[in-house]
Design a protein around this motif. Structure first.
Motif, short mmCIF file in Angstrom:
data_model
loop_
_atom_site.label_atom_id
_atom_site.label_comp_id
_atom_site.label_asym_id
_atom_site.label_seq_id
_atom_site.Cartn_x
_atom_site.Cartn_y
_atom_site.Cartn_z
N LEU A 64 3.29 10.26 9.77
CA LEU A 64 3.01 8.87 9.43
C LEU A 64 2.58 8.08 10.66
CD1 LEU A 64 2.97 6.55 7.40
CD2 LEU A 64 5.43 6.25 7.78
N ASP A 65 3.25 8.31 11.79
CA ASP A 65 2.88 7.62 13.03
C ASP A 65 1.46 7.99 13.46
OD1 ASP A 65 5.29 6.34 13.16
OD2 ASP A 65 6.18 7.71 14.64
N HIS A 66 1.10 9.25 13.29
CA HIS A 66 -0.27 9.68 13.63
C HIS A 66 -1.28 8.97 12.74
CE1 HIS A 66 -3.60 12.25 14.83
NE2 HIS A 66 -3.84 12.47 13.55
N GLY A 123 0.83 -1.19 0.00
CA GLY A 123 0.00 0.00 0.00
C GLY A 123 0.87 1.25 0.00
N CYS A 124 0.60 2.16 -0.93
CA CYS A 124 1.41 3.37 -1.08
C CYS A 124 0.64 4.57 -0.54
CB CYS A 124 1.75 3.60 -2.55
SG CYS A 124 2.47 2.16 -3.37
N VAL A 125 1.21 5.26 0.44
CA VAL A 125 0.53 6.39 1.06
C VAL A 125 1.42 7.62 1.03
CG1 VAL A 125 -0.80 4.88 2.58
CG2 VAL A 125 1.35 5.87 3.41
N ASP A 126 0.79 8.77 1.26
CA ASP A 126 1.52 10.02 1.46
C ASP A 126 0.77 10.81 2.53
OD1 ASP A 126 2.93 12.35 1.47
OD2 ASP A 126 2.60 12.86 -0.63
N ILE A 133 3.33 -1.15 4.04
CA ILE A 133 2.95 0.23 3.75
C ILE A 133 4.23 1.00 3.46
CG2 ILE A 133 1.91 2.34 4.64
CD1 ILE A 133 -0.12 0.17 4.10
N ILE A 134 4.22 1.77 2.38
CA ILE A 134 5.41 2.53 2.03
C ILE A 134 5.08 3.99 1.80
CG2 ILE A 134 5.26 2.13 -0.48
CD1 ILE A 134 8.36 1.74 -0.39
N GLN A 135 5.96 4.85 2.27
CA GLN A 135 5.86 6.28 1.99
C GLN A 135 7.25 6.80 1.66
OE1 GLN A 135 3.53 8.85 4.49
NE2 GLN A 135 4.84 10.62 4.12
N ASN A 155 6.52 -3.56 9.12
CA ASN A 155 5.99 -3.62 7.75
C ASN A 155 5.70 -2.24 7.17
OD1 ASN A 155 3.76 -3.16 9.46
ND2 ASN A 155 2.35 -4.03 7.95
N VAL A 156 6.10 -1.18 7.87
CA VAL A 156 5.92 0.18 7.37
C VAL A 156 7.29 0.76 7.03
CG1 VAL A 156 5.14 2.51 7.91
CG2 VAL A 156 3.81 0.54 8.68
N HIS A 157 7.40 1.31 5.83
CA HIS A 157 8.70 1.75 5.33
C HIS A 157 8.63 3.22 4.92
CE1 HIS A 157 9.80 -2.55 5.10
NE2 HIS A 157 8.54 -2.70 4.70
#
Length: 310
Positions: free
Chosen positions: A225-227, A154-157, A189-191, A240-242
């Protein structure tokens, strides 16, 4: 998976195997949703229309053949108690699929990444690429040879504070977690993050000052990102979060290849309320480079440039 309750599955009835229908059935069984299976009788070229006197009759024969096969494909779904129907569309494949998605108010379109007769050199065929850019609902393009989604990315910003980005981030996280769990796999999850105009700034700042500025920037992005993770009940900075420094398109495609990702889920951002909305630059670059299944999500205000004609 409960997000998708009105699924449009585009198939090519010339072939016997349609594993993409099995995936749609699995989604519909979980969501209680409906499935519509369609195939398209493509436009005849002007040379065919010019040289084939009975080209309209030929088109009708092809349509009837497809209609029969679609009925056969939908029958087992109805036997399972799924609300299923089928329909033959006439015209340019991508345009007619999008028009049907608009007419039927579908929330998901599913298709293979590339048709058998595609002349496109890229991983995604021309029809798939147009669907990703212009279809108003979510589009799931599946590689024909790989139906199990063991690793979902999953790609987030979360750094922009933009409402559209926030909407898409939530959808991406929810679906990455749900789809990977449904297939007994795992999700990442990647940002990607970059300091604004870092090359220009680095050449004009003292090294120590630039390093401090980048560290402060990373700290802020990490907190955002933590929020976001906390709002979804996830711990801060799980394994699993990058969060990766670099150009987003480079970061996402490199991670997908290196980590054997089966499905990339990402948002595409269009100009608010404007007919002819476009895919965001980062999404466009990622879609041009990845070589796996993709689930592309649109914001709720996305307006397709293609009307339903109804």
């Amino acid at each position: 998976m409960k997000r998708f309750r009105n699924i449009l599955v585009a198939v090519d009835t010339r072939f016997d195997e349609h594993p993409i229908i099995d995936e749609a059935v699995a989604i519909a069984e979980q969501s209680g949703g409906a499935i519509k299976i369609v195939d398209v009788v493509p436009e005849f070229s002007w040379t065919v229309r010019l040289t084939l006197n009975d080209h309209e009759h030929m088109r009708d024969l092809i349509a009837e053949e497809k209609r029969t096969k679609l009925t056969e494909l939908s029958a087992p779904l109805k036997a399972k108690g799924i609300d299923a129907e089928s329909k033959v569309l006439m015209g340019k494949t991508s345009v007619e699929i999008i028009r049907e998605a608009v007419r039927g108010e579908h929330d998901l379109v599913m298709r293979v990444t590339k048709g058998h007769d595609s002349r496109s050199k890229g991983f995604f065929g021309n029809t798939g690429s147009r669907l990703l850019r212009q279809c108003p609902c979510a589009v799931w393009l599946v590689t024909p040879e790989r139906q199990q989604f063991q690793h979902v990315l999953g790609c987030v910003d979360t750094s922009t504070g933009d409402l559209i980005d926030g909407e898409l981030n939530n959808k991406v996280f929810e679906l990455a977690k749900t789809i990977s769990g449904f297939h007994g796999g795992f999700y990442s999850i990647i940002q990607a993050w970059l300091t604004w105009n870092w090359q220009m700034l680095k050449s004009r700042m003292e090294p120590e000052a630039f390093t401090e500025m980048e560290a402060a920037n990373k700290k802020q992005v990490t907190q955002q990102l933590d929020h976001f993770l906390a709002t979804h009940g996830a711990e801060s900075s799980p394994s699993n979060v990058h969060l990766v420094n670099g150009d987003p398109a480079d970061v996402i495609t490199r991670f997908a290849r290196k980590n054997d990702v089966d499905l990339v889920i990402m948002g595409t951002v269009g100009r608010s309320g404007i007919s002819g909305a476009v895919v965001g630059n980062t999404a466009e670059q990622v879609l041009a480079r990845i070589e796996c299944s993709v689930l592309a999500l649109k914001p709720s205000n996305f307006v397709s440039p293609i009307a339903s004609e109804d």
